[in-house]
Design an enzyme around this catalytic site. Structure first.
Site, PDB file in Angstrom:
ATOM      1  CB  THR A   1      -0.970   0.252   1.339  1.00 10.93           C
ATOM      2  OG1 THR A   1      -1.676  -0.912   1.212  1.00 10.93           O
ATOM      3  CG2 THR A   1      -1.815   1.246   1.194  1.00 10.93           C
TER       4      THR A   1
ATOM      5  CD  GLU B   1     -10.580  -1.520  -2.524  1.00 13.47           C
ATOM      6  OE1 GLU B   1     -10.987  -1.985  -1.541  1.00 13.47           O
ATOM      7  OE2 GLU B   1      -9.225  -1.164  -2.925  1.00 13.47           O
TER       8      GLU B   1
ATOM      9  CE  LYS C   1      -5.895   2.322   1.410  1.00 16.96           C
ATOM     10  NZ  LYS C   1      -7.324   1.899   1.502  1.00 16.96           N
TER      11      LYS C   1
ATOM     12  CG  ASP D   1      -8.850   1.751  -1.649  1.00 18.38           C
ATOM     13  OD1 ASP D   1     -10.109   2.425  -2.056  1.00 18.38           O
ATOM     14  OD2 ASP D   1      -8.733   1.166  -0.637  1.00 18.38           O
TER      15      ASP D   1
ATOM     16  CG  ASP E   1      -0.469  -4.162   2.415  1.00 17.13           C
ATOM     17  OD1 ASP E   1      -1.646  -4.265   2.657  1.00 17.13           O
ATOM     18  OD2 ASP E   1       0.104  -3.136   2.004  1.00 17.13           O
TER      19      ASP E   1
ATOM     20  CE  LYS F   1     -11.093  -3.809   2.699  1.00 16.97           C
ATOM     21  NZ  LYS F   1     -11.126  -2.259   3.036  1.00 16.97           N
TER      22      LYS F   1
END
Length: 321
Positions: free
Chosen positions: A124, A202, A151, A176, A299, A247
């Site tokens: 990430t 996402e 992100k 994301d 991660d 998730k």
């Protein structure tokens, strides 16, 4: 059975920044379930976006303890599926999977699931100035990462993506937005992002507004995260997304996650497996779904200053049992 839930806080290796803000610590709930000589362990990460906190999750677990403690581990796992989905149910469900394996003299996830020995996982890149994000990407590339999760908020989107792509030209990249792209011209933005070979985007819009995606051309596949918790939401997402992010803290544990994966594939969705920040206890619980997923983002332990003993091993962009 004896059920115990405790808070556990871990400092992050570096601040973690997404569209909703920055975090310096990971706040989890650890659950242990003792049955005779055997003890199962589970973990969840309460998420404020879903109205959860460490305190509320522990209270929820304690409210279920008397009923579940009177049952056998297998019966408790079945009864648990009638409880509301979320982080509390996840920690208990995963602890029960672990406990049942140990009573069978096995080590979860073996022998119930065949897990690939090495699974590619996203690393990430948190939000920052384009140059800082490029440096994060370079660092991951030097360590052998092949998949980056970038992100983003609603600012400098193309500039940040361009910087990351230049820094890591050979990596697969997913983006994301964490619901942060309201008010943007998404069709134009998606076209602007095409040259950067983005594998997936996402959750661009808030879950309450994502019906707009059904009327927007998106040449880059879209993945539902905040819009998808359990099987109940699947049918309304078919015209909006091509992929779903499973998730365990959203599904309420591995038991529902496996059923969600099966139904989603039957409806034509591809599968991503993601995580909240957490230790290898939480990541291991997701491996039965992750081993078959098209994209894996587990991660969480890499971002922590300290993982659990005997945790997963991360190197060359892959996780290893």
């Amino acid at each position: 059975m004896h059920i115990q839930a405790k808070p556990h806080s871990i400092a992050l290796a570096t601040p973690f920044v997404i569209s909703r803000g920055a975090r310096t610590h990971c706040h989890t709930v650890h659950v242990t379930i003792q049955h005779g000589e055997y003890k199962g362990v589970g973990e969840c990460t309460p998420y404020p976006r879903y109205g959860e906190s460490v305190e509320s999750v522990i209270e929820q677990i304690q409210s279920w303890t008397e009923e579940l403690s009177a049952l056998s581990p297998i019966d408790a796992k079945q009864r648990l599926q009638q409880m509301p989905a979320g982080a509390a149910r996840n920690a208990l469900d995963c602890a029960l999977w672990d406990l049942i394996a140990k009573t069978d003299e096995q080590t979860f996830p073996s022998p119930y699931f065949e897990i690939e020995s090495a699974i590619e996982t996203a690393m990430t890149v948190s939000i920052g100035e384009p140059e800082a994000m490029a440096e994060q990407a370079k660092g991951y590339a030097r360590l052998g990462a092949t998949l980056l999760k970038v992100k983003l908020d609603g600012e400098q989107i193309v500039e940040r993506v361009k910087a990351v792509r230049r820094a890591s030209p050979n990596s697969k990249i997913i983006l994301d937005a964490n619901e942060a792209w309201s008010g943007l011209d998404l069709e134009f933005l998606f076209e602007e992002l095409l040259p950067y070979n983005i594998a997936m985007i996402e959750q661009p819009l808030p879950s309450v507004n994502d019906e707009l995606l059904s009327s927007i051309s998106h040449p880059i596949p879209l993945c539902a995260d905040e819009s998808l918790h359990t099987r109940k939401e699947l049918s309304k997402l078919r015209e909006r997304y091509e992929m779903i992010n499973i998730k365990l803290d959203k599904t309420g544990g591995l038991t529902e996650a496996l059923l969600l994966e099966k139904e989603a594939r039957e409806l034509g969705f591809s599968i991503m497996v993601g995580c909240m920040l957490g230790t290898s206890v939480a990541m291991k619980a997701a491996l039965p779904v992750a081993t078959r997923a098209e994209i894996v983002d587990l991660d969480g332990p890499v971002l922590l200053g300290q993982d659990e003993e005997n945790g997963l091993k991360y190197h060359s962009g892959q996780l290893h049992l």
